[in-house]
Scaffold this motif. Structure first.
Motif, PDB file in Angstrom:
ATOM      1  N   MET A 163      -8.510  -0.053 -14.859  1.00 51.38           N
ATOM      2  CA  MET A 163      -9.390  -0.341 -13.737  1.00 51.38           C
ATOM      3  C   MET A 163      -9.362  -1.835 -13.430  1.00 51.38           C
ATOM      4  O   MET A 163      -9.236  -2.664 -14.338  1.00 51.38           O
ATOM      5  CB  MET A 163     -10.822   0.104 -14.082  1.00 51.38           C
ATOM      6  CG  MET A 163     -11.782   0.152 -12.916  1.00 51.38           C
ATOM      7  SD  MET A 163     -13.432   0.791 -13.376  1.00 51.38           S
ATOM      8  CE  MET A 163     -13.051   2.530 -13.651  1.00 51.38           C
ATOM      9  N   SER A 164      -9.448  -2.201 -12.161  1.00 49.24           N
ATOM     10  CA  SER A 164      -9.473  -3.613 -11.801  1.00 49.24           C
ATOM     11  C   SER A 164     -10.802  -4.232 -12.243  1.00 49.24           C
ATOM     12  O   SER A 164     -11.797  -3.516 -12.452  1.00 49.24           O
ATOM     13  CB  SER A 164      -9.312  -3.791 -10.291  1.00 49.24           C
ATOM     14  OG  SER A 164     -10.480  -3.352  -9.613  1.00 49.24           O
ATOM     15  N   LYS A 165     -10.834  -5.560 -12.365  1.00 49.01           N
ATOM     16  CA  LYS A 165     -12.052  -6.228 -12.811  1.00 49.01           C
ATOM     17  C   LYS A 165     -13.208  -5.971 -11.852  1.00 49.01           C
ATOM     18  O   LYS A 165     -14.340  -5.711 -12.275  1.00 49.01           O
ATOM     19  CB  LYS A 165     -11.804  -7.737 -12.942  1.00 49.01           C
ATOM     20  CG  LYS A 165     -13.023  -8.506 -13.435  1.00 49.01           C
ATOM     21  CD  LYS A 165     -12.744  -9.992 -13.560  1.00 49.01           C
ATOM     22  CE  LYS A 165     -13.994 -10.743 -14.014  1.00 49.01           C
ATOM     23  NZ  LYS A 165     -13.754 -12.201 -14.128  1.00 49.01           N
ATOM     24  N   GLU A 166     -12.930  -6.040 -10.553  1.00 43.96           N
ATOM     25  CA  GLU A 166     -13.975  -5.822  -9.555  1.00 43.96           C
ATOM     26  C   GLU A 166     -14.547  -4.406  -9.658  1.00 43.96           C
ATOM     27  O   GLU A 166     -15.757  -4.211  -9.618  1.00 43.96           O
ATOM     28  CB  GLU A 166     -13.421  -6.071  -8.150  1.00 43.96           C
ATOM     29  CG  GLU A 166     -13.050  -7.516  -7.860  1.00 43.96           C
ATOM     30  CD  GLU A 166     -11.755  -7.964  -8.520  1.00 43.96           C
ATOM     31  OE1 GLU A 166     -10.971  -7.072  -8.974  1.00 43.96           O
ATOM     32  OE2 GLU A 166     -11.532  -9.174  -8.634  1.00 43.96           O
ATOM     33  N   GLU A 167     -13.663  -3.427  -9.796  1.00 45.16           N
ATOM     34  CA  GLU A 167     -14.105  -2.037  -9.931  1.00 45.16           C
ATOM     35  C   GLU A 167     -14.914  -1.841 -11.206  1.00 45.16           C
ATOM     36  O   GLU A 167     -15.948  -1.163 -11.214  1.00 45.16           O
ATOM     37  CB  GLU A 167     -12.897  -1.094  -9.943  1.00 45.16           C
ATOM     38  CG  GLU A 167     -12.174  -0.960  -8.618  1.00 45.16           C
ATOM     39  CD  GLU A 167     -10.917  -0.127  -8.749  1.00 45.16           C
ATOM     40  OE1 GLU A 167     -10.622   0.624  -7.810  1.00 45.16           O
ATOM     41  OE2 GLU A 167     -10.233  -0.214  -9.798  1.00 45.16           O
ATOM     42  N   ALA A 168     -14.438  -2.450 -12.299  1.00 46.41           N
ATOM     43  CA  ALA A 168     -15.098  -2.287 -13.592  1.00 46.41           C
ATOM     44  C   ALA A 168     -16.508  -2.877 -13.570  1.00 46.41           C
ATOM     45  O   ALA A 168     -17.453  -2.261 -14.073  1.00 46.41           O
ATOM     46  CB  ALA A 168     -14.261  -2.945 -14.689  1.00 46.41           C
ATOM     47  N   GLU A 170     -18.465  -3.392 -10.947  1.00 43.73           N
ATOM     48  CA  GLU A 170     -19.315  -2.563 -10.094  1.00 43.73           C
ATOM     49  C   GLU A 170     -19.691  -1.262 -10.800  1.00 43.73           C
ATOM     50  O   GLU A 170     -20.847  -0.803 -10.728  1.00 43.73           O
ATOM     51  CB  GLU A 170     -18.592  -2.252  -8.786  1.00 43.73           C
ATOM     52  CG  GLU A 170     -19.421  -1.423  -7.808  1.00 43.73           C
ATOM     53  CD  GLU A 170     -18.684  -1.144  -6.500  1.00 43.73           C
ATOM     54  OE1 GLU A 170     -19.248  -0.420  -5.661  1.00 43.73           O
ATOM     55  OE2 GLU A 170     -17.543  -1.641  -6.334  1.00 43.73           O
ATOM     56  N   TYR A 171     -18.732  -0.697 -11.506  1.00 43.76           N
ATOM     57  CA  TYR A 171     -18.922   0.598 -12.171  1.00 43.76           C
ATOM     58  C   TYR A 171     -19.977   0.518 -13.274  1.00 43.76           C
ATOM     59  O   TYR A 171     -20.734   1.472 -13.482  1.00 43.76           O
ATOM     60  CB  TYR A 171     -17.587   1.049 -12.769  1.00 43.76           C
ATOM     61  CG  TYR A 171     -17.587   2.436 -13.342  1.00 43.76           C
ATOM     62  CD1 TYR A 171     -17.355   3.544 -12.542  1.00 43.76           C
ATOM     63  CD2 TYR A 171     -17.796   2.640 -14.710  1.00 43.76           C
ATOM     64  CE1 TYR A 171     -17.335   4.824 -13.072  1.00 43.76           C
ATOM     65  CE2 TYR A 171     -17.782   3.921 -15.249  1.00 43.76           C
ATOM     66  CZ  TYR A 171     -17.550   4.995 -14.412  1.00 43.76           C
ATOM     67  OH  TYR A 171     -17.543   6.263 -14.947  1.00 43.76           O
TER      68      TYR A 171
END
Length: 270
Positions: A163-168, A170-171
């Protein structure tokens, strides 16, 4: 934790068979509710998914020329959403059982199904994948990366999955807020109290959405007040539907669970 959904059909069935007028009788109302509870408990026991099923697990180790039989015909079932404590003193076999539940060690004989997966048939690479997908580990010593911030420690499992850092980030924010860590995101482990470090470890275990949280003496390094706070946090996580297996030697800590089993001399006592 079992959630009871009272059924109008069951209530109507009681009224039909017992020919009661429940509008005017407190006693009959009580019996109706008692009947519903008994029927619902039977229904749940018969239909709830077993997240863990172990049958006659045996494990031995060779020490010098002596064969040490650590686990002896251990059978155990854990329902999905249950909070189970495994209680036992040092040397009882509870750590070995935890390692087998967590797919960190293999057993000599018996059957073990984790979320429907037959563990006995898996090789080491497959067991590693199962550990990463199915189990969230929480240890007494936290095992946080000291050079990482709180946020970096929590998102690490998601980054390892691609997972990308931004996605992680937010998740995982909902879990971070649930555990009260949103004001500590830039702090490193050395700047946190023991209770805060354990909260980070719990958040890290939860973000991967494992089937089970496996906690090994999670309050062992904490004072009693902080330990109580961590156990109340486990209750909140369990209320949200997460299955928790807690390994402990402390009866008071075990009492937080829905139920506990005792392990002594490598044998389980329900």
């Amino acid at each position: 934790m079992a959630k009871f959904n009272f059924s109008l059909n069951i209530c109507a069935e009681f009224i039909y068979y017992h020919k009661v007028n429940f509008h005017y009788s407190t006693l009959v109302l009580y019996n109706v509710l008692k009947y519903i509870c008994e029927r619902e408990v039977w229904y749940i026991d018969m239909t709830e998914k077993k997240i863990i099923k172990m049958e006659k697990i045996n494990k031995s180790y060779q020490k010098d020329k002596e064969n040490l039989h650590i686990l002896k015909d251990v059978s155990l079932e854990v329902r999905e959403g249950e909070f189970l404590a495994i209680l036992g003193p040092s040397g009882s076999g509870k750590s070995t059982l935890m390692n087998i539940i967590g797919c960190m060690d293999i057993f000599d004989s018996g059957e073990y199904f984790l979320n429907g997966i037959s563990i006995a048939e898996k090789n080491e690479k497959q067991l590693t994948n199962i550990r990463n997908q199915e189990i969230g580990f929480i240890f007494q010593k936290y095992h946080l990366i000291p050079t990482y911030t709180v946020l970096q420690n929590v998102v690490m499992p998601l980054l390892l999955r691609g997972m990308s850092k931004e996605e992680a980030v937010e998740y995982c924010m909902d879990i971070i807020q649930l555990l009260g860590l949103d004001q500590r995101l830039k702090h490193k482990p050395a700047e946190l109290s023991g209770g805060q470090q354990q909260r980070v470890a719990i958040a890290r275990a939860l973000v991967g959405e494992p089937s089970i949280l496996l906690a090994d003496e999670p309050t062992g390094a904490l004072d009693s007040k902080t330990g109580k706070e961590i156990m109340e946090l486990f209750l909140k996580v369990n209320d949200a539907g997460k299955t928790i297996i807690l390994i402990t030697h402390d009866k008071q800590i075990a009492s937080y669970a829905d139920r506990f089993v005792t392990i002594q001399d490598g044998m389980i006592f329900l």
